[in-house]
Scaffold this motif. Sequence first.
Motif, mmCIF file in Angstrom:
data_model
loop_
_atom_site.group_PDB
_atom_site.id
_atom_site.type_symbol
_atom_site.label_atom_id
_atom_site.label_comp_id
_atom_site.label_asym_id
_atom_site.label_seq_id
_atom_site.Cartn_x
_atom_site.Cartn_y
_atom_site.Cartn_z
ATOM 1 N N GLY A 136 0.800 -1.206 0.000
ATOM 2 C CA GLY A 136 0.000 0.000 0.000
ATOM 3 C C GLY A 136 0.840 1.265 0.000
ATOM 4 O O GLY A 136 2.050 1.234 0.238
ATOM 5 N N THR A 137 0.183 2.377 -0.227
ATOM 6 C CA THR A 137 0.867 3.662 -0.361
ATOM 7 C C THR A 137 1.435 4.180 0.955
ATOM 8 O O THR A 137 2.212 5.133 0.960
ATOM 9 C CB THR A 137 -0.099 4.705 -0.952
ATOM 10 O OG1 THR A 137 0.628 5.859 -1.373
ATOM 11 C CG2 THR A 137 -1.170 5.110 0.057
ATOM 12 N N GLU A 138 1.079 3.546 2.073
ATOM 13 C CA GLU A 138 1.640 3.945 3.366
ATOM 14 C C GLU A 138 3.131 3.654 3.477
ATOM 15 O O GLU A 138 3.807 4.181 4.346
ATOM 16 C CB GLU A 138 0.927 3.197 4.507
ATOM 17 C CG GLU A 138 -0.552 3.480 4.628
ATOM 18 C CD GLU A 138 -1.382 2.424 3.922
ATOM 19 O OE1 GLU A 138 -2.458 2.101 4.442
ATOM 20 O OE2 GLU A 138 -0.951 1.941 2.853
ATOM 21 N N SER A 139 3.625 2.792 2.614
ATOM 22 C CA SER A 139 5.015 2.340 2.695
ATOM 23 C C SER A 139 6.003 3.475 2.494
ATOM 24 O O SER A 139 5.682 4.509 1.908
ATOM 25 C CB SER A 139 5.274 1.271 1.629
ATOM 26 O OG SER A 139 4.442 0.160 1.816
ATOM 27 N N GLY A 140 7.245 3.233 2.935
ATOM 28 C CA GLY A 140 8.325 4.165 2.643
ATOM 29 C C GLY A 140 8.930 3.851 1.287
ATOM 30 O O GLY A 140 8.721 2.777 0.730
ATOM 31 N N PRO A 226 6.551 8.432 -7.503
ATOM 32 C CA PRO A 226 6.347 8.899 -6.135
ATOM 33 C C PRO A 226 7.173 8.141 -5.109
ATOM 34 O O PRO A 226 7.307 6.921 -5.177
ATOM 35 C CB PRO A 226 4.848 8.673 -5.904
ATOM 36 C CG PRO A 226 4.465 7.616 -6.889
ATOM 37 C CD PRO A 226 5.341 7.814 -8.070
ATOM 38 N N VAL A 227 7.749 8.896 -4.171
ATOM 39 C CA VAL A 227 8.598 8.333 -3.122
ATOM 40 C C VAL A 227 8.189 8.949 -1.786
ATOM 41 O O VAL A 227 8.055 10.174 -1.678
ATOM 42 C CB VAL A 227 10.088 8.630 -3.392
ATOM 43 C CG1 VAL A 227 10.945 8.138 -2.242
ATOM 44 C CG2 VAL A 227 10.537 8.003 -4.704
ATOM 45 N N ARG A 228 8.002 8.101 -0.766
ATOM 46 C CA ARG A 228 7.644 8.608 0.565
ATOM 47 C C ARG A 228 8.890 8.696 1.449
ATOM 48 O O ARG A 228 9.649 7.730 1.556
ATOM 49 C CB ARG A 228 6.605 7.718 1.238
ATOM 50 C CG ARG A 228 6.147 8.262 2.605
ATOM 51 C CD ARG A 228 5.061 7.422 3.231
ATOM 52 N NE ARG A 228 3.869 7.346 2.406
ATOM 53 C CZ ARG A 228 2.964 8.320 2.301
ATOM 54 N NH1 ARG A 228 3.133 9.449 2.987
ATOM 55 N NH2 ARG A 228 1.911 8.173 1.534
ATOM 56 N N SER A 229 9.084 9.858 2.064
ATOM 57 C CA SER A 229 10.233 10.107 2.930
ATOM 58 C C SER A 229 9.817 10.990 4.097
ATOM 59 O O SER A 229 8.747 11.596 4.087
ATOM 60 C CB SER A 229 11.357 10.820 2.153
ATOM 61 O OG SER A 229 11.702 10.129 0.976
ATOM 62 N N ILE A 230 10.695 11.064 5.094
ATOM 63 C CA ILE A 230 10.472 11.981 6.206
ATOM 64 C C ILE A 230 10.812 13.400 5.759
ATOM 65 O O ILE A 230 11.815 13.638 5.088
ATOM 66 C CB ILE A 230 11.332 11.565 7.410
ATOM 67 C CG1 ILE A 230 10.823 10.226 7.970
ATOM 68 C CG2 ILE A 230 11.318 12.634 8.503
ATOM 69 C CD1 ILE A 230 11.639 9.677 9.128
ATOM 70 N N LYS A 231 9.970 14.338 6.131
ATOM 71 C CA LYS A 231 10.143 15.740 5.715
ATOM 72 C C LYS A 231 11.440 16.322 6.274
ATOM 73 O O LYS A 231 11.778 16.100 7.436
ATOM 74 C CB LYS A 231 8.967 16.579 6.209
ATOM 75 C CG LYS A 231 7.604 16.144 5.691
ATOM 76 C CD LYS A 231 6.492 16.887 6.418
ATOM 77 C CE LYS A 231 5.132 16.336 6.080
ATOM 78 N NZ LYS A 231 4.054 16.953 6.901
ATOM 79 N N ASN A 232 12.136 17.085 5.432
ATOM 80 C CA ASN A 232 13.326 17.827 5.858
ATOM 81 C C ASN A 232 13.563 18.959 4.871
ATOM 82 O O ASN A 232 12.723 19.223 4.001
ATOM 83 C CB ASN A 232 14.546 16.900 5.985
ATOM 84 C CG ASN A 232 14.903 16.198 4.684
ATOM 85 O OD1 ASN A 232 14.472 16.596 3.600
ATOM 86 N ND2 ASN A 232 15.702 15.152 4.778
ATOM 87 N N SER A 233 14.684 19.644 4.973
ATOM 88 C CA SER A 233 14.948 20.794 4.098
ATOM 89 C C SER A 233 15.010 20.394 2.637
ATOM 90 O O SER A 233 14.495 21.110 1.759
ATOM 91 C CB SER A 233 16.269 21.467 4.507
ATOM 92 O OG SER A 233 16.179 22.009 5.794
ATOM 93 N N MET A 274 14.033 7.789 3.646
ATOM 94 C CA MET A 274 12.836 7.081 3.194
ATOM 95 C C MET A 274 12.258 6.282 4.352
ATOM 96 O O MET A 274 12.941 5.490 4.981
ATOM 97 C CB MET A 274 13.177 6.162 2.030
ATOM 98 C CG MET A 274 13.604 6.890 0.774
ATOM 99 S SD MET A 274 13.846 5.737 -0.602
ATOM 100 C CE MET A 274 14.524 6.875 -1.839
ATOM 101 N N ALA A 275 10.971 6.493 4.615
ATOM 102 C CA ALA A 275 10.281 5.799 5.699
ATOM 103 C C ALA A 275 8.790 5.881 5.443
ATOM 104 O O ALA A 275 8.316 6.764 4.730
ATOM 105 C CB ALA A 275 10.633 6.419 7.050
ATOM 106 N N GLY A 276 8.043 4.957 6.042
ATOM 107 C CA GLY A 276 6.612 4.911 5.836
ATOM 108 C C GLY A 276 5.831 5.715 6.852
ATOM 109 O O GLY A 276 6.373 6.229 7.833
ATOM 110 N N GLN A 277 4.524 5.796 6.638
ATOM 111 C CA GLN A 277 3.646 6.564 7.519
ATOM 112 C C GLN A 277 3.600 5.989 8.925
ATOM 113 O O GLN A 277 3.261 6.699 9.872
ATOM 114 C CB GLN A 277 2.231 6.612 6.941
ATOM 115 C CG GLN A 277 2.093 7.521 5.733
ATOM 116 C CD GLN A 277 0.658 7.600 5.254
ATOM 117 O OE1 GLN A 277 -0.047 6.596 5.188
ATOM 118 N NE2 GLN A 277 0.205 8.785 4.894
#
Length: 320
Positions: A136-140, A226-233, A274-277
């Motif tokens: 699913g899209t929750e993944s990192g 699309p790539v899911r990651s933790i927010k940063n600068s 890169m990390a998931g929700q």
Amino acid sequence: MSITKLLGIKYPIFQGAMAQIAFAPLVGAVANAGGLGIIGSGGLSADRLREEIRKTKEITDKPFAVNLMLMMNNIPELIQVLIEEGVKIVTTGAGNPAPYMPILKENGIKVIPVVPSVKLAKKMEAIGVDAVVAEGTESGGHVGETTTMALLPQVTSAVSIPVVAAGGIADGRGVAAAFALGAQGVQLGTRFLTTVECPTHINFKMAVVEADDTSTTVTGRSAGAPVRSIKNSMIAEYLRLEQEKATRDQLEELTLGSLRKAVFEGDTDRGSVMAGQIAGMCNEITTVEEMITTMFAEAQEVLNRLGNVILTEEKELVLS
């Protein structure tokens, strides 16, 4: 046949093939703890993959797998290494494994693609794969569009081969939920980032530990990747450039080497974490063995408790 019997593992848990991270220290630890450790071969040469396989064999004598990113141009060479080194389980992503099925099956290798849709799951079953991972899209990392909660029951209803659930799972409740929706196993990535054996910089691990439920976001939608990651600068700058319709070259220049920067140098501000929700639940660093055994003990408790749940005439869930 259950996924555990199919693969010769104790617990029905896969460790995600995280790029630049899923190497021998983590893979071997997962295998020794009873799960399926998976080497991430993305970006590796044939010689480098052989080295990682042999390092893993020094740590464990249990089954482990290799993930093949099929968009890479050296897949035939990597497959030859798998055959020569006796690896019997392969997971795949970023492409169709159909061209490689004959040689993989001739050599007794079980093939398990990662799929983001029912259509692709059915296609994979038709070409003879052994199981699928419904992610699913929750993944990192690289993600699809459908949530695990919506995707999983649709995939398990559409195919007869074993289905492994991925995305948004970090504890026993998530494991129990996956089984309730028809899965035979689970694949985790983000939770393994916060294990002692995970070979990442401590800053990377702490970025996950300190994350909450709103800490991640998705970039790359404009480029179709699309790539899911933790927010940063760096992520903030990427999103700004996307809004300004920056070219693909401009975006790639910003992210070039960003994963290695975070994983190895510990730059969690300008690197790609890169990390998931589910990162908001990964709030402690434990050993792989402790994580897996605790998770499945909790899952069993949840399933046992739910065995006492009944639906009354008033359609209310109550404990009997």
